[in-house]
Design an enzyme around this catalytic site. Structure first.
Site, mmCIF file in Angstrom:
data_model
loop_
_atom_site.group_PDB
_atom_site.id
_atom_site.type_symbol
_atom_site.label_atom_id
_atom_site.label_comp_id
_atom_site.label_asym_id
_atom_site.label_seq_id
_atom_site.Cartn_x
_atom_site.Cartn_y
_atom_site.Cartn_z
ATOM 1 C CG ASP A 29 -1.648 1.337 1.391
ATOM 2 O OD1 ASP A 29 -2.459 1.617 0.379
ATOM 3 O OD2 ASP A 29 -1.851 1.973 2.375
ATOM 4 C CB SER A 30 0.239 4.700 -0.661
ATOM 5 O OG SER A 30 -0.842 4.772 0.302
ATOM 6 C CD GLU A 50 0.293 6.909 5.874
ATOM 7 O OE1 GLU A 50 1.114 6.900 6.389
ATOM 8 O OE2 GLU A 50 -0.532 5.938 5.186
ATOM 9 C CG HIS A 68 -5.081 5.199 4.162
ATOM 10 N ND1 HIS A 68 -4.561 4.540 2.922
ATOM 11 C CD2 HIS A 68 -3.847 5.679 4.905
ATOM 12 C CE1 HIS A 68 -3.028 4.681 2.994
ATOM 13 N NE2 HIS A 68 -2.740 5.390 4.213
ATOM 14 C CB CYS A 106 -9.206 5.046 0.096
ATOM 15 S SG CYS A 106 -7.635 5.491 0.988
ATOM 16 C CB CYS A 154 -2.902 0.585 -2.525
ATOM 17 S SG CYS A 154 -3.078 1.990 -3.040
HETATM 18 N N1 DGL Z 1 -4.873 3.420 0.731
HETATM 19 C C1 DGL Z 1 -4.681 3.712 -0.537
HETATM 20 C C2 DGL Z 1 -6.009 3.438 -1.378
HETATM 21 O O1 DGL Z 1 -6.602 2.451 -0.956
HETATM 22 C C3 DGL Z 1 -3.877 4.973 -1.074
HETATM 23 C C4 DGL Z 1 -4.239 6.247 -0.430
HETATM 24 C C5 DGL Z 1 -3.317 7.174 -0.719
HETATM 25 O O2 DGL Z 1 -2.068 7.126 -0.730
HETATM 26 O O3 DGL Z 1 -3.686 8.177 -1.196
HETATM 27 O O4 DGL Z 1 -6.237 4.107 -2.389
#
Ligand code: DGL
Length: 269
Positions: free
Chosen positions: A9-10, A151, A185, A183, A72
């Site tokens: 993931d990011s 984050e 996150h 997302c 991600c």
């Molecule tokens: N967690 C990621 C997603 O599902 C990336 C979020 C990001 O880095 O902008 O898209």
């Protein structure tokens, strides 16, 4: 098969998927990569996200994974097919599993999707949802301010509540009964998103369905780890590891033995 499952993931978002993989596949070793140095991916171009995803996959090859989970949505939207064409092992994304879960739940036929700018712009959820249910009504909204909150470990503050209300409060006027957290996150903010949206709207995270898909693939191809394995997972972040470690420990629970996070100077990245 005792090779690990690679999850990327990011940043910390993919931990929401990793936790579900650990729950459903308790004998599988996970090597997790969070690209915290370059998060967020949401505002980046498809080319850049694809390049970063390739670089991470190349880096993870040293662990000889038996499967890659692109945990991600932004990378899944832009790079899933590219990565599938480059490696010989199964590659699982998070968008189709999330879409399946939403279609399985909705009764009103109206589904909301929130995600990064990149994911929403790509139209990947619309496509996945319409493949399953052509007449579905879809309300999409990009929420660029959510990932930085996560984050920074800012899950439950009044600032977070205000940001969520301003970003998605207006979605309540639609007849949706399901809201896809598009997302990885966003499950960290699920409590507050739920408060803003109200109890009539089910929040759909792709974590559960994604882990189920991973398990099905491993089972069908005879690649499941034997039941006696007690895995020691490995976590890697490309950026400053302190906050990553705090969040990982809170999310994954104290009972889990985390190996120290290795901060790699990824010159190639
Ligand atoms: N967690 C990621 C997603 O599902 C990336 C979020 C990001 O880095 O902008 O898209």
């Amino acid at each position: 098969m005792q090779q690990p499952i690679a999850i990327l993931d990011s940043g910390v978002g993919g931990l929401t998927v990793a936790r579900e993989v650990m729950r459903q596949l308790p004998h599988e070793k996970i090597v997790y990569f969070g690209d915290t140095a370059r998060a967020p991916y949401g505002p980046r171009s498809p080319e850049e996200v694809t390049l970063f995803t390739r670089e991470i996959v190349d880096y993870l090859a040293q662990f000889s994974p038996k499967m890659i989970i692109i945990a991600c949505n932004t990378s899944t939207a832009f790079a899933l097919e590219d990565i599938r064409s480059r490696v010989k092992i199964p590659v699982v994304g998070v968008i189709k599993p999330g879409a399946r879960a939403a279609i399985g739940h909705t009764e009103t036929g109206c589904v909301g999707v929130i995600g990064t700018e990149g994911t929403i712009r790509s139209g990947a959820y619309e496509q996945a949802l319409r493949e399953l249910s052509p007449a579905i009504q879809i309300i999409s909204e990009a929420c660029p301010s959510f990932v930085p909150l996560v984050e920074n470990g800012n899950f439950r503050s009044s600032e977070t509540y205000l940001t969520i209300t301003q970003s998605i409060g207006h979605l309540r006027r639609y007849p949706m009964d399901s809201l896809i957290l598009g997302c990885t996150h966003y499950p960290f903010l699920a409590e507050m998103i739920g408060e803003v949206m109200g109890s009539n709207i089910k929040l759909i995270s792709s974590a559960n369905e994604t882990a189920r898909e991973a398990r099905a693939i491993l089972h069908e191809s005879g690649m499941l780890a034997p039941g006696y394995v007690v895995p020691v997972h490995q976590f890697i972040s490309s950026g400053e590891p302190r906050m990553f470690k705090v969040i990982a420990q809170e999310w994954l629970g104290e009972q889990l033995e985390l190996t120290p996070i290795v901060w790699q100077e990824l010159q190639r990245i």
